[in-house]
Design a protein around this motif. Structure first.
Motif, PDB file in Angstrom:
ATOM      1  N   PRO A   7     -17.302  15.444 -40.864  1.00  0.00           N
ATOM      2  CA  PRO A   7     -15.979  15.096 -40.333  1.00  0.00           C
ATOM      3  C   PRO A   7     -15.627  15.964 -39.128  1.00  0.00           C
ATOM      4  CG  PRO A   7     -15.916  15.360 -42.723  1.00  0.00           C
ATOM      5  CD  PRO A   7     -17.255  15.862 -42.281  1.00  0.00           C
ATOM      6  N   VAL A   8     -15.100  15.350 -38.086  1.00  0.00           N
ATOM      7  CA  VAL A   8     -14.741  16.055 -36.853  1.00  0.00           C
ATOM      8  C   VAL A   8     -13.262  15.834 -36.544  1.00  0.00           C
ATOM      9  CG1 VAL A   8     -15.175  16.293 -34.376  1.00  0.00           C
ATOM     10  CG2 VAL A   8     -17.083  15.795 -35.932  1.00  0.00           C
ATOM     11  N   THR A   9     -12.562  16.928 -36.271  1.00  0.00           N
ATOM     12  CA  THR A   9     -11.170  16.861 -35.842  1.00  0.00           C
ATOM     13  C   THR A   9     -11.040  17.553 -34.492  1.00  0.00           C
ATOM     14  OG1 THR A   9     -10.358  16.896 -38.125  1.00  0.00           O
ATOM     15  CG2 THR A   9      -8.783  17.459 -36.392  1.00  0.00           C
ATOM     16  N   VAL A  10     -10.363  16.912 -33.563  1.00  0.00           N
ATOM     17  CA  VAL A  10     -10.127  17.472 -32.235  1.00  0.00           C
ATOM     18  C   VAL A  10      -8.636  17.728 -32.078  1.00  0.00           C
ATOM     19  CG1 VAL A  10     -10.156  16.992 -29.752  1.00  0.00           C
ATOM     20  CG2 VAL A  10     -12.133  16.379 -31.175  1.00  0.00           C
ATOM     21  N   VAL A  11      -8.287  18.960 -31.732  1.00  0.00           N
ATOM     22  CA  VAL A  11      -6.895  19.340 -31.477  1.00  0.00           C
ATOM     23  C   VAL A  11      -6.779  19.675 -29.993  1.00  0.00           C
ATOM     24  CG1 VAL A  11      -5.017  20.912 -32.077  1.00  0.00           C
ATOM     25  CG2 VAL A  11      -6.719  20.278 -33.811  1.00  0.00           C
ATOM     26  N   TYR A  12      -5.760  19.148 -29.326  1.00  0.00           N
ATOM     27  CA  TYR A  12      -5.623  19.394 -27.892  1.00  0.00           C
ATOM     28  C   TYR A  12      -4.155  19.334 -27.490  1.00  0.00           C
ATOM     29  CZ  TYR A  12      -4.902  14.368 -27.400  1.00  0.00           C
ATOM     30  OH  TYR A  12      -4.399  13.099 -27.499  1.00  0.00           O
ATOM     31  N   GLY A  13      -3.855  19.943 -26.354  1.00  0.00           N
ATOM     32  CA  GLY A  13      -2.503  19.913 -25.824  1.00  0.00           C
ATOM     33  C   GLY A  13      -2.328  18.800 -24.823  1.00  0.00           C
ATOM     34  N   SER A  14      -1.182  18.133 -24.860  1.00  0.00           N
ATOM     35  CA  SER A  14      -0.952  17.011 -23.947  1.00  0.00           C
ATOM     36  C   SER A  14      -0.726  17.464 -22.513  1.00  0.00           C
ATOM     37  CB  SER A  14       0.256  16.195 -24.417  1.00  0.00           C
ATOM     38  OG  SER A  14       1.453  16.967 -24.312  1.00  0.00           O
ATOM     39  N   ALA A  15      -0.421  18.766 -22.314  1.00  0.00           N
ATOM     40  CA  ALA A  15      -0.157  19.288 -20.968  1.00  0.00           C
ATOM     41  C   ALA A  15      -1.218  20.294 -20.543  1.00  0.00           C
ATOM     42  CB  ALA A  15       1.233  19.921 -20.915  1.00  0.00           C
ATOM     43  N   ASP A  16      -2.428  20.125 -21.037  1.00  0.00           N
ATOM     44  CA  ASP A  16      -3.516  21.060 -20.725  1.00  0.00           C
ATOM     45  C   ASP A  16      -3.883  20.962 -19.251  1.00  0.00           C
ATOM     46  OD1 ASP A  16      -5.978  22.523 -20.602  1.00  0.00           O
ATOM     47  OD2 ASP A  16      -6.278  22.155 -22.733  1.00  0.00           O
ATOM     48  N   THR A  17      -3.792  22.100 -18.540  1.00  0.00           N
ATOM     49  CA  THR A  17      -4.123  22.127 -17.111  1.00  0.00           C
ATOM     50  C   THR A  17      -5.536  22.650 -16.848  1.00  0.00           C
ATOM     51  OG1 THR A  17      -3.113  24.329 -16.928  1.00  0.00           O
ATOM     52  CG2 THR A  17      -1.717  22.418 -16.411  1.00  0.00           C
ATOM     53  N   ILE A  18      -6.233  23.063 -17.892  1.00  0.00           N
ATOM     54  CA  ILE A  18      -7.608  23.557 -17.753  1.00  0.00           C
ATOM     55  C   ILE A  18      -8.600  22.467 -18.138  1.00  0.00           C
ATOM     56  CG2 ILE A  18      -9.268  25.325 -18.450  1.00  0.00           C
ATOM     57  CD1 ILE A  18      -6.906  26.421 -16.885  1.00  0.00           C
ATOM     58  N   VAL A  19      -8.456  21.952 -19.331  1.00  0.00           N
ATOM     59  CA  VAL A  19      -9.288  20.840 -19.789  1.00  0.00           C
ATOM     60  C   VAL A  19      -8.407  19.598 -19.862  1.00  0.00           C
ATOM     61  CG1 VAL A  19     -10.653  19.912 -21.683  1.00  0.00           C
ATOM     62  CG2 VAL A  19     -10.824  22.344 -21.114  1.00  0.00           C
ATOM     63  N   PRO A  20      -8.659  18.586 -19.053  1.00  0.00           N
ATOM     64  CA  PRO A  20      -7.817  17.389 -19.076  1.00  0.00           C
ATOM     65  C   PRO A  20      -7.766  16.782 -20.472  1.00  0.00           C
ATOM     66  CG  PRO A  20      -9.288  17.357 -17.166  1.00  0.00           C
ATOM     67  CD  PRO A  20      -9.726  18.505 -18.025  1.00  0.00           C
ATOM     68  N   PRO A  21      -6.573  16.440 -20.944  1.00  0.00           N
ATOM     69  CA  PRO A  21      -6.451  15.870 -22.291  1.00  0.00           C
ATOM     70  C   PRO A  21      -7.356  14.666 -22.527  1.00  0.00           C
ATOM     71  CG  PRO A  21      -4.287  16.408 -21.418  1.00  0.00           C
ATOM     72  CD  PRO A  21      -5.251  16.611 -20.298  1.00  0.00           C
ATOM     73  N   GLU A  22      -7.579  13.868 -21.478  1.00  0.00           N
ATOM     74  CA  GLU A  22      -8.430  12.687 -21.667  1.00  0.00           C
ATOM     75  C   GLU A  22      -9.865  13.074 -22.032  1.00  0.00           C
ATOM     76  OE1 GLU A  22      -7.939  13.226 -17.101  1.00  0.00           O
ATOM     77  OE2 GLU A  22      -6.681  13.355 -18.911  1.00  0.00           O
ATOM     78  N   GLN A  23     -10.301  14.261 -21.600  1.00  0.00           N
ATOM     79  CA  GLN A  23     -11.640  14.698 -21.988  1.00  0.00           C
ATOM     80  C   GLN A  23     -11.692  15.047 -23.470  1.00  0.00           C
ATOM     81  OE1 GLN A  23     -13.996  17.291 -19.622  1.00  0.00           O
ATOM     82  NE2 GLN A  23     -13.096  16.651 -17.690  1.00  0.00           N
ATOM     83  N   SER A  24     -10.657  15.702 -23.975  1.00  0.00           N
ATOM     84  CA  SER A  24     -10.628  16.017 -25.406  1.00  0.00           C
ATOM     85  C   SER A  24     -10.594  14.734 -26.240  1.00  0.00           C
ATOM     86  CB  SER A  24      -9.416  16.897 -25.729  1.00  0.00           C
ATOM     87  OG  SER A  24      -9.540  18.177 -25.139  1.00  0.00           O
ATOM     88  N   ARG A  25      -9.818  13.760 -25.791  1.00  0.00           N
ATOM     89  CA  ARG A  25      -9.773  12.485 -26.514  1.00  0.00           C
ATOM     90  C   ARG A  25     -11.132  11.796 -26.475  1.00  0.00           C
ATOM     91  NH1 ARG A  25      -4.417  12.295 -24.102  1.00  0.00           N
ATOM     92  NH2 ARG A  25      -5.225  11.130 -22.308  1.00  0.00           N
ATOM     93  N   ALA A  26     -11.842  11.921 -25.348  1.00  0.00           N
ATOM     94  CA  ALA A  26     -13.180  11.322 -25.236  1.00  0.00           C
ATOM     95  C   ALA A  26     -14.154  11.978 -26.209  1.00  0.00           C
ATOM     96  CB  ALA A  26     -13.691  11.449 -23.801  1.00  0.00           C
ATOM     97  N   VAL A  27     -14.014  13.278 -26.418  1.00  0.00           N
ATOM     98  CA  VAL A  27     -14.867  13.971 -27.383  1.00  0.00           C
ATOM     99  C   VAL A  27     -14.595  13.444 -28.795  1.00  0.00           C
ATOM    100  CG1 VAL A  27     -15.334  16.196 -28.490  1.00  0.00           C
ATOM    101  CG2 VAL A  27     -15.144  16.051 -25.997  1.00  0.00           C
ATOM    102  N   ALA A  28     -13.322  13.255 -29.127  1.00  0.00           N
ATOM    103  CA  ALA A  28     -12.970  12.716 -30.448  1.00  0.00           C
ATOM    104  C   ALA A  28     -13.573  11.325 -30.638  1.00  0.00           C
ATOM    105  CB  ALA A  28     -11.457  12.679 -30.618  1.00  0.00           C
ATOM    106  N   ARG A  29     -13.522  10.503 -29.609  1.00  0.00           N
ATOM    107  CA  ARG A  29     -14.100   9.159 -29.714  1.00  0.00           C
ATOM    108  C   ARG A  29     -15.612   9.231 -29.882  1.00  0.00           C
ATOM    109  NH1 ARG A  29     -10.367   8.135 -25.519  1.00  0.00           N
ATOM    110  NH2 ARG A  29     -12.030   8.241 -23.955  1.00  0.00           N
ATOM    111  N   ALA A  30     -16.261  10.121 -29.136  1.00  0.00           N
ATOM    112  CA  ALA A  30     -17.717  10.254 -29.240  1.00  0.00           C
ATOM    113  C   ALA A  30     -18.139  10.671 -30.641  1.00  0.00           C
ATOM    114  CB  ALA A  30     -18.222  11.267 -28.215  1.00  0.00           C
TER     115      ALA A  30
END
Length: 262
Positions: A208-231
């Motif tokens: 099981p994989v859980t990804v936690v991310y901030g919606s206002a992340d200025t270092i790692v774009p949130p869309e990249q974290s969401r892409a990791v969760a999808r992968a």
């Protein structure tokens, strides 16, 4: 006129080559940002904390902190990001041990006073040494937690040695994708030595994989974290308004809950 143009082109080419050469030569100084401070003894951070030594396959002896909990429900291997040292992750250790989890906070080679220089291959050896240590403590369950760059490190480990669960905080899809975001004027994909392909690794994880991310992340774009969760085919937990290094992403309730109940 033509001669001046040729001279101008030559100067421009020389500058470009110099910039690219410097970026290639010093890139790891930009990727890895260890703190120069030595962490205090573990017992000063949390009662019962132990200073331990992890021995890597290439012979390095790395200082780490182990916070054992009697009758722990699980042990958490914490793989930090690219900056600071384990002292910055002490609040997370306090929060997790209070919820019945043992915790190992490691510092990579070159971090926290440890010998060696960080590289992608070296960090892979470091987390394997951390896993070996925790297996020696006979935990009922072993969880991996990775923070930012550490997400790539434990994702690669999890693909080879599956944990009971994998939790990633602010992961990027791969280091080149982040580099292109911050250095659009450089051919980052051609220059990088260390790739840290998080999305590629999590696609091979059988846990099981859980990804936690901030919606206002200025270092790692949130869309990249969401892409990791999808992968990973995993769960994504968004923390509204949170930037990359905000306290809520260090030991906030959403993060702690994701680790304690992955």
């Amino acid at each position: 006129m033509r001669g001046r143009m040729l001279i101008g082109l030559a100067v421009t080419a020389a500058v470009v080559i110099a910039v690219l050469g410097a970026a290639f030569a010093f890139q790891r100084k930009l990727v890895y940002l260890p703190s120069g401070d030595l962490p205090p003894p573990a017992a000063q951070v949390l009662p019962g904390g132990r200073d331990v030594t992890l021995t890597t396959a290439d012979g390095l002896r790395l200082a780490a902190w182990h916070f054992p909990v009697e009758d722990a429900r699980a042990a958490v291997l914490v793989a930090p990001g690219n900056a600071g040292n384990r002292a910055l992750r002490a609040p997370l250790a306090r929060a997790l041990t209070a919820r019945g989890l043992s915790v190992l906070l490691l510092d990579y080679r070159g971090f926290g006073g440890n010998p060696g220089r960080p590289t992608e291959a070296g960090l892979a050896l470091d987390v394997r040494a951390a896993r070996d240590f925790l297996l020696g403590t006979s935990p009922p369950r072993l969880l991996y937690f990775g923070e930012s760059l550490g997400s790539a490190v434990v994702a690669e480990l999890a693909a080879e040695h599956p944990p009971a669960a994998l939790v990633l905080r602010s992961p990027f899809t791969d280091l080149a994708a982040v580099g292109r975001r911050h250095y659009p004027f450089l051919p980052v994909g051609l220059l990088l030595r260390d790739r840290f392909r998080t999305a590629e690794h999590v696609a091979r994880v059988r846990a099981p994989v859980t990804v936690v991310y901030g919606s206002a992340d200025t270092i790692v774009p949130p869309e990249q974290s969401r892409a990791v969760a999808r992968a990973a085919g995993g769960r994504a937990v968004e923390v509204p308004g949170a930037d990359h290094n905000d306290p809520v992403l260090l030991d906030g309730p959403q993060l702690v809950e994701a680790i304690t109940d992955p």
